[in-house]
Design an enzyme around this catalytic site. Structure first.
Site, PDB file in Angstrom:
ATOM      1  CB  CYS A  89       1.302   4.790   8.419  1.00 51.84           C
ATOM      2  SG  CYS A  89       1.798   6.284   7.828  1.00 51.84           S
ATOM      3  CE  LYS A  97       3.170  -2.193   4.597  1.00 45.37           C
ATOM      4  NZ  LYS A  97       3.565  -0.959   5.111  1.00 45.37           N
ATOM      5  CG  ASP A 154      15.485  -1.556   2.372  1.00 48.43           C
ATOM      6  OD1 ASP A 154      14.558  -0.664   2.014  1.00 48.43           O
ATOM      7  OD2 ASP A 154      16.449  -1.563   3.198  1.00 48.43           O
ATOM      8  N   PRO A 157       0.708  -1.327  -0.142  1.00 45.55           N
ATOM      9  CG  PRO A 157      -0.044  -0.951   2.304  1.00 45.55           C
ATOM     10  CD  PRO A 157       0.703  -2.265   1.172  1.00 45.55           C
TER      11      PRO A 157
END
Ligand code: FMN
Length: 316
Positions: A98, A137, A198, A10
């Site tokens: 987030c 997440k 990454d 997302p």
């Protein structure tokens, strides 16, 4: 053994319907919406376009997971229910990763990793509200490693999987993602764990799977301007390789992306929203900086087409 899942992570301002469609076509098995505020969605007037765009799924997109954020269990469960009832989502994901101040300031996103009791309540509320798969997440933690505890919590609450970005909130995007720590989360639970952080090349894709033993990968920044990455990782998993796209192929896809955006949001919005995407598509190519500056001054898609046409010719 089932093949690892390749997902488009997302990304607010990025993973809208056109970009998800392009990534799905290039091999993403599953994609996520931008994060959707549960409270914002529930309280938005019905004619507000923002939530209509955020929750739209296009034909051909394949599996799309809706990601929600918030701190109030009742809001999160109601928003999850409404999203599930739309019938176009393969699952609901809860954002506990987030790091942005505007999200953590209100206690959501990765700030929930400081509030395990509330995090559990939110997982339970969403789980009880919908019958589709529910995932969460995570980051590695707020300022130290706690993701294993949260993954165990997700498992106890009946969630179907967790994804883990291998950095703490305090690290933001600094340093390298800690794939070993993600491996520890994978070891801690039996539900699927998806590794994140990454992956910029096909080799990175193979390496993160090997290092973490995870059931799949979420790819964020590596997909910007490069939806081909999903297909490249799939080929690499099969032991073969595909050449990178030619500049002509890159420009053709960038323009297709631009035209989709025009059809969807109208030219004025599309030209502005596409600026960042065009910059990502051209990154690293000869004359990219000059083309980017010109695109940032363009007001119509046909001006952008002319700029990209000349850019393409200069590559030959
Ligand atoms: C522009 C941008 C927007 C993002 N928006 C979200 C979001 O809406 N929800 C979320 O859980 N993570 C969001 N993230 C984090 C990514 O999903 C991902 O966890 C992070 O970028 C690390 O993965 P990467 O190294 O593959 O980029 C965002 C990242 C970026 C770069």
């Amino acid at each position: 053994m089932t093949k690892p899942l390749l997902a488009l992570a997302p990304m607010a301002g990025v993973t809208d319907a056109p970009f998800r469609l392009l990534c799905a076509r290039q091999g993403a098995d599953i994609t996520y919406t931008e994060m959707i505020s549960a409270q914002g969605m529930l309280q938005a007037p019905p004619n507000l376009n923002a939530y209509r765009f955020l929750t739209q799924v296009w034909p051909g997109e394949g599996k799309v997971v809706a990601q929600v954020f918030g701190t109030v269990p009742e809001y999160l469960s109601e928003a999850a229910k409404r999203l599930a009832d739309m019938g176009c989502f393969a699952g609901i994901d809860i954002n506990m990763g987030c790091p942005a101040h505007k999200v953590t300031g209100g206690g959501s996103g990765s700030a929930l990793m400081k509030e395990p009791d509330l995090a559990r309540e939110l997982m339970r509320a969403v789980r009880q509200a919908v019958s589709c798969p529910v995932t969460v997440k995570l980051r590695l933690g707020w300022d130290s490693f706690t993701a294993d505890t949260f993954a165990i919590m997700a498992q106890e609450e009946g969630l179907n999987g967790v994804s883990v970005h291998g950095r703490t909130r305090m690290q933001q995007y600094m340093g390298k993602a800690d794939w070993q720590a993600i491996a520890q989360v994978k070891q801690a639970v039996a539900i699927p764990v998806y590794a994140n952080g990454d992956v910029f090349s096909a080799q990175d894709g193979l390496d993160i799977l090997k290092a973490t033993g995870c059931d799949g990968i979420l790819i964020g920044r590596g997909a910007l301007g490069n939806p081909w990455l999903f297909g490249q990782i799939k080929q690499a998993m099969d032991g073969s390789g595909i050449p990178p796209p030619t500049p002509q192929e890159v420009v053709a896809l960038a323009l297709e992306h631009g035209r989709m955006m025009v059809d969807w949001k109208g030219e004025k919005h599309a030209v502005v929203e596409m600026r960042k995407h065009f910059a990502w598509y051209l990154k690293g190519m000869r004359g990219a900086a000059k083309a980017r500056t010109a695109i940032n001054h363009a007001e119509t898609m046909s001006q952008v087409e002319d700029i990209l046409q000349s850019f393409c010719e200069a590559q030959e």
